[in-house]
Design a protein around this motif. Structure first.
Motif, mmCIF file in Angstrom:
data_model
loop_
_atom_site.group_PDB
_atom_site.id
_atom_site.type_symbol
_atom_site.label_atom_id
_atom_site.label_comp_id
_atom_site.label_asym_id
_atom_site.label_seq_id
_atom_site.Cartn_x
_atom_site.Cartn_y
_atom_site.Cartn_z
ATOM 1 N N ASP A 91 0.816 -1.217 0.000
ATOM 2 C CA ASP A 91 0.000 0.000 0.000
ATOM 3 C C ASP A 91 0.849 1.266 0.000
ATOM 4 O O ASP A 91 0.711 2.161 0.847
ATOM 5 N N GLU A 92 1.745 1.322 -0.978
ATOM 6 C CA GLU A 92 2.466 2.544 -1.306
ATOM 7 C C GLU A 92 2.072 2.926 -2.727
ATOM 8 O O GLU A 92 1.749 2.053 -3.533
ATOM 9 N N VAL A 93 2.114 4.207 -3.013
ATOM 10 C CA VAL A 93 1.779 4.675 -4.363
ATOM 11 C C VAL A 93 2.918 5.528 -4.891
ATOM 12 O O VAL A 93 3.399 6.436 -4.208
ATOM 13 N N ILE A 94 3.366 5.194 -6.092
ATOM 14 C CA ILE A 94 4.371 6.001 -6.781
ATOM 15 C C ILE A 94 3.658 6.870 -7.799
ATOM 16 O O ILE A 94 2.978 6.369 -8.695
ATOM 17 N N TYR A 95 3.792 8.177 -7.627
ATOM 18 C CA TYR A 95 3.245 9.136 -8.592
ATOM 19 C C TYR A 95 4.324 9.397 -9.645
ATOM 20 O O TYR A 95 5.466 9.709 -9.305
ATOM 21 N N VAL A 96 3.948 9.286 -10.891
ATOM 22 C CA VAL A 96 4.905 9.391 -11.988
ATOM 23 C C VAL A 96 4.548 10.590 -12.858
ATOM 24 O O VAL A 96 3.472 10.627 -13.457
ATOM 25 N N LYS A 97 5.437 11.560 -12.922
ATOM 26 C CA LYS A 97 5.188 12.705 -13.804
ATOM 27 C C LYS A 97 5.344 12.272 -15.256
ATOM 28 O O LYS A 97 6.207 11.449 -15.587
ATOM 29 N N PRO A 98 4.500 12.809 -16.154
ATOM 30 C CA PRO A 98 4.523 12.389 -17.563
ATOM 31 C C PRO A 98 5.875 12.571 -18.235
ATOM 32 O O PRO A 98 6.219 11.819 -19.149
ATOM 33 N N GLU A 99 6.657 13.541 -17.814
ATOM 34 C CA GLU A 99 7.949 13.816 -18.462
ATOM 35 C C GLU A 99 9.073 12.918 -17.956
ATOM 36 O O GLU A 99 10.224 13.014 -18.410
ATOM 37 N N THR A 100 8.761 12.028 -17.019
ATOM 38 C CA THR A 100 9.773 11.123 -16.480
ATOM 39 C C THR A 100 10.332 10.212 -17.569
ATOM 40 O O THR A 100 9.583 9.670 -18.385
ATOM 41 N N ARG A 101 11.642 10.038 -17.569
ATOM 42 C CA ARG A 101 12.295 9.111 -18.485
ATOM 43 C C ARG A 101 12.870 7.959 -17.666
ATOM 44 O O ARG A 101 13.860 8.131 -16.958
ATOM 45 N N ILE A 102 12.222 6.833 -17.761
ATOM 46 C CA ILE A 102 12.642 5.660 -16.996
ATOM 47 C C ILE A 102 13.858 5.034 -17.668
ATOM 48 O O ILE A 102 13.867 4.847 -18.888
ATOM 49 N N PRO A 103 14.903 4.697 -16.900
ATOM 50 C CA PRO A 103 16.082 4.057 -17.499
ATOM 51 C C PRO A 103 15.708 2.771 -18.231
ATOM 52 O O PRO A 103 14.968 1.944 -17.704
ATOM 53 N N LYS A 104 16.212 2.617 -19.447
ATOM 54 C CA LYS A 104 15.961 1.378 -20.195
ATOM 55 C C LYS A 104 16.754 0.223 -19.587
ATOM 56 O O LYS A 104 16.321 -0.915 -19.631
ATOM 57 N N ASN A 105 17.913 0.541 -19.040
ATOM 58 C CA ASN A 105 18.740 -0.476 -18.407
ATOM 59 C C ASN A 105 18.096 -0.907 -17.079
ATOM 60 O O ASN A 105 17.818 -0.081 -16.211
ATOM 61 N N TYR A 106 17.901 -2.221 -16.936
ATOM 62 C CA TYR A 106 17.189 -2.744 -15.767
ATOM 63 C C TYR A 106 17.919 -2.449 -14.460
ATOM 64 O O TYR A 106 17.301 -2.067 -13.458
ATOM 65 N N ASN A 107 19.230 -2.610 -14.436
ATOM 66 C CA ASN A 107 19.983 -2.376 -13.211
ATOM 67 C C ASN A 107 19.908 -0.915 -12.771
ATOM 68 O O ASN A 107 19.836 -0.614 -11.573
ATOM 69 N N ARG A 108 19.942 -0.005 -13.740
ATOM 70 C CA ARG A 108 19.794 1.414 -13.408
ATOM 71 C C ARG A 108 18.388 1.701 -12.876
ATOM 72 O O ARG A 108 18.205 2.522 -11.966
ATOM 73 N N PHE A 109 17.401 1.022 -13.435
ATOM 74 C CA PHE A 109 16.025 1.177 -12.943
ATOM 75 C C PHE A 109 15.918 0.731 -11.488
ATOM 76 O O PHE A 109 15.307 1.417 -10.655
ATOM 77 N N ILE A 110 16.526 -0.426 -11.175
ATOM 78 C CA ILE A 110 16.500 -0.920 -9.800
ATOM 79 C C ILE A 110 17.170 0.080 -8.859
ATOM 80 O O ILE A 110 16.666 0.368 -7.765
ATOM 81 N N GLY A 111 18.288 0.654 -9.276
ATOM 82 C CA GLY A 111 18.954 1.667 -8.468
ATOM 83 C C GLY A 111 18.066 2.875 -8.230
ATOM 84 O O GLY A 111 18.037 3.437 -7.129
ATOM 85 N N LEU A 112 17.323 3.265 -9.271
ATOM 86 C CA LEU A 112 16.392 4.391 -9.142
ATOM 87 C C LEU A 112 15.294 4.079 -8.137
ATOM 88 O O LEU A 112 14.933 4.927 -7.297
ATOM 89 N N MET A 113 14.750 2.867 -8.190
ATOM 90 C CA MET A 113 13.692 2.480 -7.256
ATOM 91 C C MET A 113 14.216 2.420 -5.821
ATOM 92 O O MET A 113 13.520 2.822 -4.881
ATOM 93 N N GLU A 114 15.422 1.943 -5.650
ATOM 94 C CA GLU A 114 16.008 1.905 -4.305
ATOM 95 C C GLU A 114 16.185 3.311 -3.756
ATOM 96 O O GLU A 114 15.927 3.553 -2.567
ATOM 97 N N ASP A 115 16.614 4.244 -4.591
ATOM 98 C CA ASP A 115 16.724 5.645 -4.168
ATOM 99 C C ASP A 115 15.359 6.201 -3.792
ATOM 100 O O ASP A 115 15.221 6.938 -2.808
ATOM 101 N N LEU A 116 14.342 5.861 -4.598
ATOM 102 C CA LEU A 116 12.993 6.371 -4.341
ATOM 103 C C LEU A 116 12.454 5.859 -3.014
ATOM 104 O O LEU A 116 11.878 6.634 -2.231
ATOM 105 N N PHE A 117 12.640 4.586 -2.730
ATOM 106 C CA PHE A 117 12.138 4.031 -1.471
ATOM 107 C C PHE A 117 12.861 4.636 -0.266
ATOM 108 O O PHE A 117 12.292 4.758 0.811
ATOM 109 N N GLU A 118 14.096 5.039 -0.455
ATOM 110 C CA GLU A 118 14.854 5.640 0.645
ATOM 111 C C GLU A 118 14.515 7.120 0.821
ATOM 112 O O GLU A 118 14.326 7.594 1.948
#
Length: 220
Positions: A91-118
């Motif tokens: 029960d957490e919600v991630i709000y995503v702005k339309p201009e967000t550019r998600i990393p195509k590289n999976y490992n970089r994406f995981i790093g981004l999510m870890e930063d977000l949770f922290e």
């Protein structure tokens, strides 16, 4: 404006009860991070997942990765007619702005999510992604839609193009898509249950069908 919610997504930090498992500790050493700061990932932590309730469906951040890339790169998003939200099993919600550019590289994406949770907001200053404690019901109430559609294998079977036409008739429709690999919603939200295929489909396949067919009636 179409609102897409990827719900009950299997995106979470390593739970405390398995943080001392050898598979987790080994991965933490390689990443040079504390075990509890890692995103749970079945690719690396599958042995530890056996200790968790519903472990067979947890640790699937790749589903969120695929869905976000497809949604944010869509013509609908580029035209400013899409909002995407990630709701997690905790029960957490991630709000995503339309201009967000998600990393195509999976490992970089995981790093981004870890930063977000922290940090709860990334990157600093721009806050393209924001994490808040919120239930799916609270999120839907906040959006205040004129109709809610739940993509569900047991729902009313409708051709994808027909669903696009139906969605285009509403001002603020919400489409809920399960962010888990298999099984059913643990807490099924209130709404109209819809199926677009006689068998099972991945979350990103369902997402793409919804986007493309809504685009046919809203921007093309």
């Amino acid at each position: 404006m179409l609102h897409i919610v990827i719900a009950e997504s299997e995106l979470e930090l390593v739970p405390r009860e398995i943080s001392n498992h050898s598979a987790i500790l080994s991965h933490a050493r390689k990443r040079r991070k504390k075990p509890e700061k890692l995103i749970l990932d079945a690719t690396y932590h599958y042995k530890a997942l056996r200790r968790l309730e519903n472990g067979e469906r947890r640790g699937r951040p790749d589903i969120v990765h695929f869905c976000l890339i497809n949604a944010l790169e869509s013509p609908l998003n580029k035209e400013g007619k899409l909002r995407v939200y990630i709701h997690t099993r905790n029960d957490e919600v991630i709000y995503v702005k339309p201009e967000t550019r998600i990393p195509k590289n999976y490992n970089r994406f995981i790093g981004l999510m870890e930063d977000l949770f922290e940090r709860k907001r990334v990157p600093e200053g721009i806050e393209l992604l924001k994490l808040e404690k919120k239930s799916l019901e609270e999120l839907i109430h906040e959006i205040h839609p004129d109709e809610v559609f739940i993509m569900h294998e047991g729902g009313e079977l409708i051709k994808p193009r027909e669903l696009g036409r139906i969605l285009s008739g509403f001002k603020t429709p919400v489409v809920v898509i399960g962010g888990f690999p298999h099984g059913d919603f643990r807490n099924l939200p209130v709404g109209r249950k819809i199926s677009i295929y006689k068998g099972s489909l991945t979350a990103w396949a369902v997402l793409n069908e919804v986007l493309v067919n809504y685009e046919n009636f809203s921007i093309f």
